[in-house]
Each structure stands twice: as C-alpha cells, then as structure tokens.
Motif scaffolding. Structure first.
Motif, mmCIF file in Angstrom:
data_model
loop_
_atom_site.group_PDB
_atom_site.id
_atom_site.type_symbol
_atom_site.label_atom_id
_atom_site.label_comp_id
_atom_site.label_asym_id
_atom_site.label_seq_id
_atom_site.Cartn_x
_atom_site.Cartn_y
_atom_site.Cartn_z
ATOM 1 N N GLN A 89 0.825 -1.210 0.000
ATOM 2 C CA GLN A 89 0.000 0.000 0.000
ATOM 3 C C GLN A 89 0.857 1.257 0.000
ATOM 4 O OE1 GLN A 89 -2.767 0.124 3.250
ATOM 5 N NE2 GLN A 89 -3.763 2.002 2.574
ATOM 6 N N ARG A 90 0.426 2.250 -0.792
ATOM 7 C CA ARG A 90 1.114 3.536 -0.814
ATOM 8 C C ARG A 90 0.271 4.563 -0.065
ATOM 9 N NH1 ARG A 90 3.912 4.210 -6.779
ATOM 10 N NH2 ARG A 90 4.815 2.114 -6.890
ATOM 11 N N ARG A 91 0.976 5.411 0.689
ATOM 12 C CA ARG A 91 0.275 6.427 1.467
ATOM 13 C C ARG A 91 0.906 7.790 1.236
ATOM 14 N NH1 ARG A 91 0.774 2.284 5.654
ATOM 15 N NH2 ARG A 91 -1.253 1.343 6.126
ATOM 16 N N SER A 92 0.141 8.834 1.503
ATOM 17 C CA SER A 92 0.636 10.199 1.364
ATOM 18 C C SER A 92 1.717 10.489 2.405
ATOM 19 C CB SER A 92 -0.523 11.194 1.535
ATOM 20 O OG SER A 92 -0.020 12.501 1.679
ATOM 21 N N LEU A 93 2.745 11.225 1.984
ATOM 22 C CA LEU A 93 3.806 11.596 2.922
ATOM 23 C C LEU A 93 3.400 12.758 3.825
ATOM 24 C CD1 LEU A 93 7.056 11.299 0.772
ATOM 25 C CD2 LEU A 93 5.950 9.610 2.220
ATOM 26 N N ASN A 94 2.188 13.262 3.647
ATOM 27 C CA ASN A 94 1.721 14.352 4.512
ATOM 28 C C ASN A 94 1.351 13.865 5.909
ATOM 29 O OD1 ASN A 94 1.990 16.333 2.521
ATOM 30 N ND2 ASN A 94 0.008 15.791 1.623
ATOM 31 N N SER A 95 1.196 12.555 6.077
ATOM 32 C CA SER A 95 0.860 12.004 7.387
ATOM 33 C C SER A 95 2.050 11.222 7.937
ATOM 34 C CB SER A 95 -0.346 11.059 7.287
ATOM 35 O OG SER A 95 0.008 9.884 6.584
ATOM 36 N N GLU A 96 2.100 11.088 9.259
ATOM 37 C CA GLU A 96 3.184 10.310 9.860
ATOM 38 C C GLU A 96 3.095 8.854 9.434
ATOM 39 O OE1 GLU A 96 3.923 9.099 14.312
ATOM 40 O OE2 GLU A 96 4.888 11.049 13.951
ATOM 41 N N ARG A 97 1.878 8.330 9.320
ATOM 42 C CA ARG A 97 1.718 6.944 8.863
ATOM 43 C C ARG A 97 2.298 6.765 7.464
ATOM 44 N NH1 ARG A 97 -4.233 4.755 9.318
ATOM 45 N NH2 ARG A 97 -3.151 2.905 8.538
ATOM 46 N N GLY A 98 2.103 7.764 6.619
ATOM 47 C CA GLY A 98 2.645 7.684 5.268
ATOM 48 C C GLY A 98 4.159 7.721 5.256
ATOM 49 N N ARG A 99 4.733 8.563 6.112
ATOM 50 C CA ARG A 99 6.199 8.640 6.177
ATOM 51 C C ARG A 99 6.776 7.345 6.749
ATOM 52 N NH1 ARG A 99 4.604 13.806 7.655
ATOM 53 N NH2 ARG A 99 5.038 13.528 9.887
ATOM 54 N N ILE A 100 6.099 6.761 7.723
ATOM 55 C CA ILE A 100 6.536 5.471 8.263
ATOM 56 C C ILE A 100 6.504 4.403 7.162
ATOM 57 C CG2 ILE A 100 5.836 3.573 9.794
ATOM 58 C CD1 ILE A 100 5.091 5.735 11.869
ATOM 59 N N ALA A 101 5.444 4.409 6.357
ATOM 60 C CA ALA A 101 5.332 3.427 5.271
ATOM 61 C C ALA A 101 6.473 3.596 4.263
ATOM 62 C CB ALA A 101 3.983 3.565 4.576
ATOM 63 N N LEU A 102 6.803 4.851 3.940
ATOM 64 C CA LEU A 102 7.906 5.091 3.008
ATOM 65 C C LEU A 102 9.232 4.634 3.611
ATOM 66 C CD1 LEU A 102 9.165 6.312 0.447
ATOM 67 C CD2 LEU A 102 9.415 8.446 1.736
ATOM 68 N N LEU A 103 9.484 4.998 4.870
ATOM 69 C CA LEU A 103 10.728 4.592 5.518
ATOM 70 C C LEU A 103 10.829 3.076 5.616
ATOM 71 C CD1 LEU A 103 10.834 7.270 8.347
ATOM 72 C CD2 LEU A 103 12.399 7.118 6.410
ATOM 73 N N HIS A 104 9.704 2.422 5.858
ATOM 74 C CA HIS A 104 9.699 0.964 5.914
ATOM 75 C C HIS A 104 10.087 0.384 4.550
ATOM 76 C CE1 HIS A 104 8.206 -3.165 6.338
ATOM 77 N NE2 HIS A 104 8.296 -2.978 7.637
ATOM 78 N N ALA A 105 9.542 0.955 3.483
ATOM 79 C CA ALA A 105 9.868 0.478 2.137
ATOM 80 C C ALA A 105 11.347 0.701 1.835
ATOM 81 C CB ALA A 105 9.003 1.208 1.108
ATOM 82 N N ILE A 106 11.886 1.839 2.261
ATOM 83 C CA ILE A 106 13.308 2.112 2.029
ATOM 84 C C ILE A 106 14.171 1.161 2.851
ATOM 85 C CG2 ILE A 106 15.137 3.827 2.318
ATOM 86 C CD1 ILE A 106 13.015 5.977 1.730
ATOM 87 N N ALA A 107 13.769 0.890 4.099
ATOM 88 C CA ALA A 107 14.511 -0.070 4.916
ATOM 89 C C ALA A 107 14.576 -1.428 4.223
ATOM 90 C CB ALA A 107 13.864 -0.202 6.299
ATOM 91 N N HIS A 108 13.473 -1.835 3.622
ATOM 92 C CA HIS A 108 13.431 -3.124 2.925
ATOM 93 C C HIS A 108 14.381 -3.114 1.717
ATOM 94 C CE1 HIS A 108 11.785 -7.008 1.909
ATOM 95 N NE2 HIS A 108 11.516 -6.589 0.682
ATOM 96 N N ILE A 109 14.411 -2.006 0.996
ATOM 97 C CA ILE A 109 15.331 -1.881 -0.136
ATOM 98 C C ILE A 109 16.780 -1.950 0.344
ATOM 99 C CG2 ILE A 109 16.190 -0.251 -1.879
ATOM 100 C CD1 ILE A 109 13.242 0.725 -2.145
ATOM 101 N N GLU A 110 17.081 -1.236 1.428
ATOM 102 C CA GLU A 110 18.454 -1.214 1.942
ATOM 103 C C GLU A 110 18.872 -2.592 2.456
ATOM 104 O OE1 GLU A 110 20.446 1.219 1.431
ATOM 105 O OE2 GLU A 110 18.951 2.654 0.736
ATOM 106 N N LEU A 111 17.950 -3.303 3.087
ATOM 107 C CA LEU A 111 18.257 -4.656 3.563
ATOM 108 C C LEU A 111 18.615 -5.558 2.389
ATOM 109 C CD1 LEU A 111 18.413 -6.821 5.760
ATOM 110 C CD2 LEU A 111 15.927 -7.112 5.531
ATOM 111 N N ASN A 112 17.831 -5.503 1.330
ATOM 112 C CA ASN A 112 18.156 -6.287 0.145
ATOM 113 C C ASN A 112 19.473 -5.839 -0.477
ATOM 114 O OD1 ASN A 112 15.929 -8.291 -1.011
ATOM 115 N ND2 ASN A 112 14.871 -6.670 0.085
ATOM 116 N N ALA A 113 19.760 -4.538 -0.414
ATOM 117 C CA ALA A 113 21.000 -4.024 -0.983
ATOM 118 C C ALA A 113 22.224 -4.562 -0.234
ATOM 119 C CB ALA A 113 20.988 -2.499 -0.967
ATOM 120 N N ILE A 114 22.092 -4.743 1.093
ATOM 121 C CA ILE A 114 23.182 -5.370 1.852
ATOM 122 C C ILE A 114 23.484 -6.740 1.260
ATOM 123 C CG2 ILE A 114 23.913 -6.309 4.082
ATOM 124 C CD1 ILE A 114 21.928 -4.330 5.408
ATOM 125 N N ASP A 115 22.443 -7.547 1.122
ATOM 126 C CA ASP A 115 22.632 -8.925 0.650
ATOM 127 C C ASP A 115 23.092 -8.979 -0.795
ATOM 128 O OD1 ASP A 115 21.974 -10.411 3.021
ATOM 129 O OD2 ASP A 115 19.898 -9.798 2.741
#
Length: 284
Positions: free
Chosen positions: A80-106
């Motif tokens: 799910q994609r959410r607006s970055l205007n809300s904290e929930r949306g920013r958390i969702a984006l940061l979570h997606a980036i964390a997942h990308i970075e984790l895969n990038a490590i491997d």
C-alpha cells in the motif's frame, strides 16, 4: 546513533575464515542486528587486510538471504502507498526504504561471495565491501528512525522482487553488474530527490537528513558498478552501451521508467546513451 548500538556480539565472536565466508555468513544471518554487524565487521577486516579472499572451508553462498519472520512478503501490487503528509505515510515510506536497503546489503555481499572465484582485481572486492558496509549503515539509520517514530522494520508488508534480480544473474557477473547497480541502484538516484523534498515539506527534517546520506552514498555505489561493468566489457572486447542494453533486455522485466536524474547518473559514470534506448517509448 553509533553503529555499536547494533552490535550483537563482541569481536572475539567473529568466526569467518575469509572474505567469502564472512559475506556468506552475513547473507545467511536471519537476525538483522547480526547481519549488519557481520557485514560491517567483515568489511573492516577485509580493508585492514586481516582476511584472505577465500578458504576451502567457507560457507556456501545461500540461495536466499536469511530473514526474520516479519515482514510479510507480498506481491509488489499489494504494498500500500500512502501520502507523505501524514506520519503513517512517512513510516510506510521509511519501511519500504529499509526493505530496499536490507536487500542491498545482501546483493552487495552476494556479488562478493558468489564471484570470489572470478578473475578480478582486489580493488573489485574493496569496492563492493565498501558498498555493503554503507548499505548496512543505511538500514540501521532507517531502522533507528522508524523506532523513533514508534514503529519498526517488519511492521508492514514488503515485496520480494529485489532478490529475484540476484537469482536471475547468479551465473553472469557482467549481467549482475548491469541489472543491480546500473538499474536498481540507479533508480534510487532518480526517485530520491523528490522524496527528500517531500520529507522537508512535511517538516520531517530527521528523515530528510537520512535520505541525504543515502543519496550521496548511492552515487558512489552506482559508480562502483559502472567502473567494473566497463572493466569487464573492455576485457571481453565488447561495447559497453550495446552490451548493457542486450543484458538488460535479456535479464530485466519490462522497460526502464523515466524520469531519469541524468546529472546524478552522469556523476556515477552512466551516460544517457546507456539507458535512454530502454524506455517504453524506445522499445515499442
């Protein structure tokens, strides 16, 4: 926050026999504090020349990286994609980036462990262990930020498409370089500036500052990929642009999506002639 916060073990517990062994152990680690610590400790020891490249007793390279039970892995269309205007949306984006970075490590560790037997200069492994170290740094920065916002990595679903690129190019180093750093990492250069601006517009300066670090580091990661892709093409007597385009068509699903950050890509050694011909318009 210092990297030591994430160290699950003391240096006396480091048991890797070689660079390849340390990289394979870090890929296999399901505990993410252990994974990032092993990654960074292996990089430190390799750069200090305290590890050999390989040993007959090395752990085999895992087919899949170790992962905790969460997050739930779903098809990309289900994230799910959410607006970055809300904290929930920013958390969702940061979570997606964390997942990308984790895969990038491997992905960085896999290129070291899987191709340790390739006839490559020592500086090839220097470059990729620097990339792996920095991807671990990025993951820890994002995870710390998620925790500061009352969340954590694993709280939201994520998709598994990134690792597929490693599996698909596991037998061809030139194809791996074309797909992972020169497409997947380069895509980060295209999309991150807009995310940085949106984070600042929303008042989340802490998250924006982390994205600034990631953006500058990713330029060097793409540059490492471009350097060694050109090296292999020169050694094989192949034209880099034509080879890149042929490998992408053979190993990557679908066209490349503009807009492209031509300036950042050029800083990393990627000229438009590489990728402009691979957009949907050019391929139709």
């Amino acid at each position: 926050m210092s990297q030591a916060t994430h160290a699950p073990a003391s240096k006396g517990d480091y048991a890797a026999r070689s660079l390849r062994d340390g990289a394979a152990r870090a890929i296999a680690a399901a505990d993410l504090d252990e994974k990032t610590w092993l990654t960074q400790e292996t990089a430190r020891r390799w750069h200090q020349r305290r590890l050999s490249l390989s040993s007959p007793f090395d752990l085999g390279v895992p087919d899949r990286p170790g992962r905790p039970d969460r997050p739930e892995l779903v098809p990309p269309t289900k994230v799910q994609r959410r607006s970055l205007n809300s904290e929930r949306g920013r958390i969702a984006l940061l979570h997606a980036i964390a997942h990308i970075e984790l895969n990038a490590i491997d992905l960085a560790l896999d290129i070291v462990a899987r191709f340790a037997g390739a006839r490559m200069p020592q500086s090839f492994f220097d470059g990729w262990m620097r990339v792996a170290f920095e991807e671990a740094k990025h993951f820890n920065l994002i995870r710390d930020r998620l925790r500061a916002l009352g969340a954590d990595y694993g709280d939201l679903p994520a998709h598994d498409g990134l690792w597929q690129a490693a599996h698909d190019t596991r037998n061809d180093l030139t194809a791996r370089l074309a797909v992972v750093p020169l497409i997947l990492e380069a895509r980060g250069l295209d999309v991150t500036p807009a995310l940085q601006a949106k984070m600042r517009e929303s008042g989340d300066m802490e998250s924006a500052a982390i994205l600034d670090i990631i953006y500058e580091d990713e330029k060097t990661h793409v540059a490492v990929g471009a350097k060694w892709f050109r090296f292999l093409c020169q050694r094989q007597g192949r034209d880099p642009t034509a080879t890149f385009q042929a490998l992408v068509r053979a190993n990557f699903r679908g066209p490349l999506k503009p807009p492209f950050n031509d300036l950042a890509r050029a800083e990393a050694g990627l000229s438009p002639s590489f990728y402009r011909a691979l957009t949907a318009t050019s391929m139709s």
